[in-house]
Scaffold this active site. Structure first.
Site, short mmCIF file in Angstrom:
data_model
loop_
_atom_site.label_atom_id
_atom_site.label_comp_id
_atom_site.label_asym_id
_atom_site.label_seq_id
_atom_site.Cartn_x
_atom_site.Cartn_y
_atom_site.Cartn_z
N CYS A 288 0.84 -1.20 0.00
CA CYS A 288 0.00 0.00 0.00
C CYS A 288 0.88 1.25 0.00
CB CYS A 288 -0.93 0.00 1.20
SG CYS A 288 -0.04 0.11 2.73
N GLU A 389 -6.01 2.61 -8.53
CA GLU A 389 -5.00 1.80 -7.84
C GLU A 389 -4.77 0.53 -8.65
OE1 GLU A 389 -6.00 -0.09 -4.03
OE2 GLU A 389 -3.91 0.14 -3.43
P1 NAD Z 1 -9.80 -6.44 0.29
O1 NAD Z 1 -10.51 -5.17 0.57
O2 NAD Z 1 -10.26 -7.27 -0.87
O3 NAD Z 1 -9.88 -7.42 1.57
C1 NAD Z 1 -9.50 -6.99 2.85
C2 NAD Z 1 -10.29 -7.77 3.90
O4 NAD Z 1 -11.69 -7.49 3.74
C3 NAD Z 1 -10.14 -9.28 3.78
O5 NAD Z 1 -10.02 -9.82 5.07
C4 NAD Z 1 -11.44 -9.73 3.11
O6 NAD Z 1 -11.87 -11.00 3.52
C5 NAD Z 1 -12.44 -8.68 3.54
N1 NAD Z 1 -13.44 -8.37 2.50
C6 NAD Z 1 -13.25 -8.40 1.15
N2 NAD Z 1 -14.37 -8.02 0.52
C7 NAD Z 1 -15.29 -7.75 1.48
C8 NAD Z 1 -16.64 -7.30 1.45
N3 NAD Z 1 -17.28 -7.07 0.31
N4 NAD Z 1 -17.29 -7.12 2.63
C9 NAD Z 1 -16.65 -7.35 3.80
N5 NAD Z 1 -15.38 -7.77 3.88
C10 NAD Z 1 -14.70 -7.97 2.74
O7 NAD Z 1 -8.24 -6.10 0.17
P2 NAD Z 1 -7.04 -7.04 -0.29
O8 NAD Z 1 -7.17 -7.27 -1.78
O9 NAD Z 1 -6.92 -8.20 0.60
O10 NAD Z 1 -5.79 -6.09 0.00
C11 NAD Z 1 -5.31 -5.15 -0.92
C12 NAD Z 1 -5.84 -3.77 -0.63
O11 NAD Z 1 -5.49 -3.40 0.70
C13 NAD Z 1 -5.22 -2.70 -1.52
O12 NAD Z 1 -6.23 -1.79 -1.90
C14 NAD Z 1 -4.19 -2.03 -0.62
O13 NAD Z 1 -3.87 -0.70 -0.97
C15 NAD Z 1 -4.89 -2.10 0.70
N6 NAD Z 1 -3.96 -1.98 1.81
C16 NAD Z 1 -3.94 -0.82 2.49
C17 NAD Z 1 -3.04 -0.63 3.53
C18 NAD Z 1 -3.00 0.65 4.28
O14 NAD Z 1 -2.24 0.74 5.23
N7 NAD Z 1 -3.76 1.66 3.90
C19 NAD Z 1 -2.16 -1.67 3.88
C20 NAD Z 1 -2.22 -2.86 3.15
C21 NAD Z 1 -3.12 -3.01 2.11
#
Ligand code: NAD
Length: 496
Positions: A288, A389
Site C-alpha cells: 500500500c 490503484e
Molecule cells: P480487500 O478489501 O479485498 O480485503 C481486505 C479484507 O476485507 C479481507 O479480510 C477480506 O476478507 C475482507 N473483505 C473483502 N471483501 C469484502 C466485502 N465485500 N465485505 C466485507 N469484507 C470484505 O483487500 P485485499 O485485496 O486483501 O488487499 C489489498 C488492498 O489493501 C489494496 O487496496 C491495498 O492498498 C490495501 N492496503 C492498504 C493498507 C494501508 O495501510 N492503507 C495496507 C495494506 C493493504
C-alpha cells in the site's frame, strides 16, 4: 522447500484456546501464486461460527481486564522470542501463500516483531494523568480502560505484519481479540497463532476466525464487538467504516492507495532509481506504500526515465523462494489479468509502454501469476490510470515543468497514503513536507512505512477514522477514557 501443510489440508479456527474444526458450508483453496499448487482449504465462517469466537472473547474479558498490565505483557515478551526463532519458517510460509520473496517475507516479520516490542511498553503507554486541586480539595484523574471485545480484519498483502499492527496493542490494553485474516493468505496467521498458543495467554484472549464477507459482517453487527480495525481496499474500508459506525462501534479503516513520488533535477539520480525501483516493483507492487506514479521535474525527466526503465528490466522475477529472485508473482490469476488490462487501458489512453511486463512466462512456473515490471511514460492526468490503484508492478511516469505543477498531481489524487520527494534541496523538502496531502511522507525514501512507535498515518480515501494503527494512536483506539473527580472530607487526623 515446501510448506509443512499437505495439499488440501482443511484449516481450523482458533476459538477459546482450542483449534476448532469449522462447520462452514463454504470453503476456498489457498493457492501458491508462484506455482498454482493448492496449499490448503480455508473455511469461510458464517455468523454462528464468528458468534462463538465473540462469546469466547467476551467470557475471557472480565478476568483479562483485571490482569495487571505488567502481567498482560509477559506473554508478548514470549511471543517476541518465538517470532524471532521462527522468522525463517514464517517467512517461507508468507512467500508460499503470498508470492513475495523470502527476503521480503522476513522483512515484514521484523515489522511485526517491532509492534510486539512497542506493545510491551503498555504499563507506561496506558497511563492516564491527573491534577490535584482542580477546585479546593477536589482532585481530577483521567484513567484509561480497555473496551472489551475488539476485532481486526486484514488484507492479503502483508499476512505476517498487518495483524500485528493491532493484536499486541489490543490485548496489552486489556481487550480480548478476534482476528479475521485474508482468506487468500490464512497460513501465516495459523502458524503465528500456534506460537501464540505457547505464550501463556488465558483461553479466549486471542481468537482466529477464517472467512470472508459473511464473517466480516458478523463482526460488524455483533453487539459485543466494541471496535473494528480494518485494512484493505477503499470500497471495503468505506463499507466497514459505515456499517461499524451505524452499529455504534469505533472503527479505524485503512484503505487503498495511489502513491506519488516527485523527482527534482537536483536529486541523486542513482540513489533515486534504486530506491524507487524497490518501492514500485518490490512485493510485485502489492504494497500500500508502493510508488505508483513518478513525477519528474524539468531535466530529471530523461535521466530518470532511462535509468528506471533499465533497472526495472534487470529485476530477476520468479518464485520468491528461489535464490536471487527479487520479484515474485501477483496474488491471483484475476489480479494478473486486471493489471494487464489496466496497462492496456493506459496504452489506449495515450501512454507509451517503455517496458511491457504483460504475458510473462517464467520457466518451471507456467501456472504462476507473473506480471513483469512495467513502465509507462506520459500518463496524462486525464487517463484512468492516473487515478486507479493498480496494485501491481506498474510504474507510470508523468512529467512536470516545475514543482508547482508536480504538486498539483498529488493534490488531485483521491488517495493520501504516501507521498515522496527526491531532492538535495532542504527548502524543497520543507515545502513538500508542509504541503504534500498524504499521511506518510518520504524525503529521499521510497517506502515511508512508519516504525511501530509512530502512527501508520494514511489520509483522504486511504483512511477512514481518527486514530491510526500502531504506537500511541493504538493505545487511544483500544482504550476508553474515564475521568474521575473526587472530594473527601477533611478528616486527616481521624482515629480508627
Ligand atoms: P480487500 O478489501 O479485498 O480485503 C481486505 C479484507 O476485507 C479481507 O479480510 C477480506 O476478507 C475482507 N473483505 C473483502 N471483501 C469484502 C466485502 N465485500 N465485505 C466485507 N469484507 C470484505 O483487500 P485485499 O485485496 O486483501 O488487499 C489489498 C488492498 O489493501 C489494496 O487496496 C491495498 O492498498 C490495501 N492496503 C492498504 C493498507 C494501508 O495501510 N492503507 C495496507 C495494506 C493493504
Amino acid at each position: 522447500m515446501t510448506v509443512a501443510t499437505p495439499a488440501a489440508t482443511k484449516l481450523t479456527n482458533y476459538i477459546n484456546g482450542q483449534w476448532a474444526e469449522s462447520r462452514a458450508a463454504d470453503w476456498q483453496d489457498v493457492v501458491n501464486p508462484a506455482t498454482g499448487e493448492v496449499l490448503a482449504r480455508v473455511p469461510l465462517a458464517d455468523g454462528a461460527e464468528v458468534g462463538r469466537a465473540i462469546e469466547a472473547a467476551a467470557a475471557a474479558y472480565p478476568d483479562w481486564r483485571r490482569t495487571p498490565p505488567e502481567d498482560r505483557i509477559q506473554p508478548l515478551f514470549k511471543l517476541k522470542q518465538l517470532l524471532e526463532e521462527h522468522v525463517d519458517e514464517l517467512g517461507r510460509i508468507i512467500t508460499q501463500e503470498n508470492g513475495k520473496t523470502f527476503v521480503e517475507g522476513k522483512a515484514e516479520l521484523r515489522r511485526a516483531i517491532e509492534n510486539v516490542e512497542v506493545a510491551c511498553g503498555m504499563p507506561m503507554m496506558m497511563q492516564g494523568y491527573n491534577l490535584e486541586d482542580v477546585a479546593r480539595g477536589i482532585d481530577e484523574t483521567m484513567i484509561r480502560q480497555p473496551l472489551g471485545v475488539v476485532a481486526a480484519i486484514t488484507p492479503f498483502n502483508f499476512p505476517g505484519m498487518i495483524p500485528f499492527w493491532f493484536l499486541p496493542y489490543a490485548i496489552a490494553c486489556g481487550n480480548t481479540f478476534i482476528l479475521k485474516p485474508s482468506e487468500r493468505v490464512p497460513l501465516t496467521m495459523r502458524r503465528a497463532f500456534e506460537l501464540l498458543e505457547q505464550c501463556g495467554l488465558p483461553k479466549g484472549v486471542v481468537n482466529l476466525v477464517n472467512g470472508g464477507k459473511a464473517a466480516v459482517d458478523a463482526l460488524l453487527d455483533h453487539p459485543k464487538v466494541r471496535a473494528i480495525s480494518f485494512v484493505g481496499s477503499t470500497p471495503v474500508a468505506k463499507y466497514v467504516y459505515a456499517r461499524a459506525g451505524a452499529n455504534g462501534k469505533r472503527a479505524q479503516c485503512q484503505g487503498g492507495a495511489k502513491n506519488h513520488v516527485i523527482i527534482l533535477p537536483d536529486a541523486d539520480m542513482q540513489m533515486a532509481t534504486q530506491i524507487i525501483s524497490d518501492s514500485a516493483f518490490g512485493c510485485a507492487g502489492q504494497r500500500c506504500l508502493a510508488v505508483s506514479v513518478a513525477v519528474t521535474v524539468g531535466a530529471a525527466q530523461k535521466t530518470f526515465r532511462d535509468s528506471i526503465t533499465d533497472a526495472a528490466a534487470k529485476l530477476p522475477v520468479g518464485n520468491g523462494l528461489d535464490e536471487g529472485v527479487q520479484m515474485g508473482p501477483v496474488i491471483t490469476p484475476q489480479s494478473k489479468s486486471r493489471i494487464e488490462s489496466l496497462i492496456g487501458v493506459g496504452e489506449k489512453q495515450g501512454a507509451k509502454v517503455l517496458l511491457d511486463g504483460r504475458g510473462a512466462r517464467i520457466s518451471r512456473h507456467e501456472a504462476g501469476n507473473f506480471v513483469k515490471p512495467t513502465v509507462l511514460d506520459g500518463v496524462s492526468a486525464a487517463s484512468e490510470l492516473a487515478d486507479t490503484e493498480i496494485f501491481g508492478p506498474v510504474l507510470s511516469l508523468v512529467h512536470a515543468s516545475d514543482m508547482d505543477e508536480a504538486m498539483a498531481f498529488l493534490e488531485r489524487s483521491a488517495y493520501g497514503n504516501q507521498a515522496s520527494l527526491f531532492t538535495s534541496s532542504g527548502s524543497a523538502a520543507r515545502r513538500f513536507r508542509y504541503e504534500a496531502p498524504a499521511g506518510n511522507i518520504g524525503i529521499n525514501i521510497g517506502v515511508a512505512a512508519p516504525m511501530a512507535y509512530f502512527p501508520f498515518s494514511g489520509w483522504k480515501d486511504s483512511f477512514f477514522g481518527i486514530m491510526h494503527g500502531q504506537g500511541r494512536d493504538a493505545v487511544e483506539f483500544y482504550t476508553e477514557k474515564k475521568v474521575v473527580i473526587e472530594r473527601w472530607a477533611k478528616e486527616h487526623s481521624r482515629k480508627f
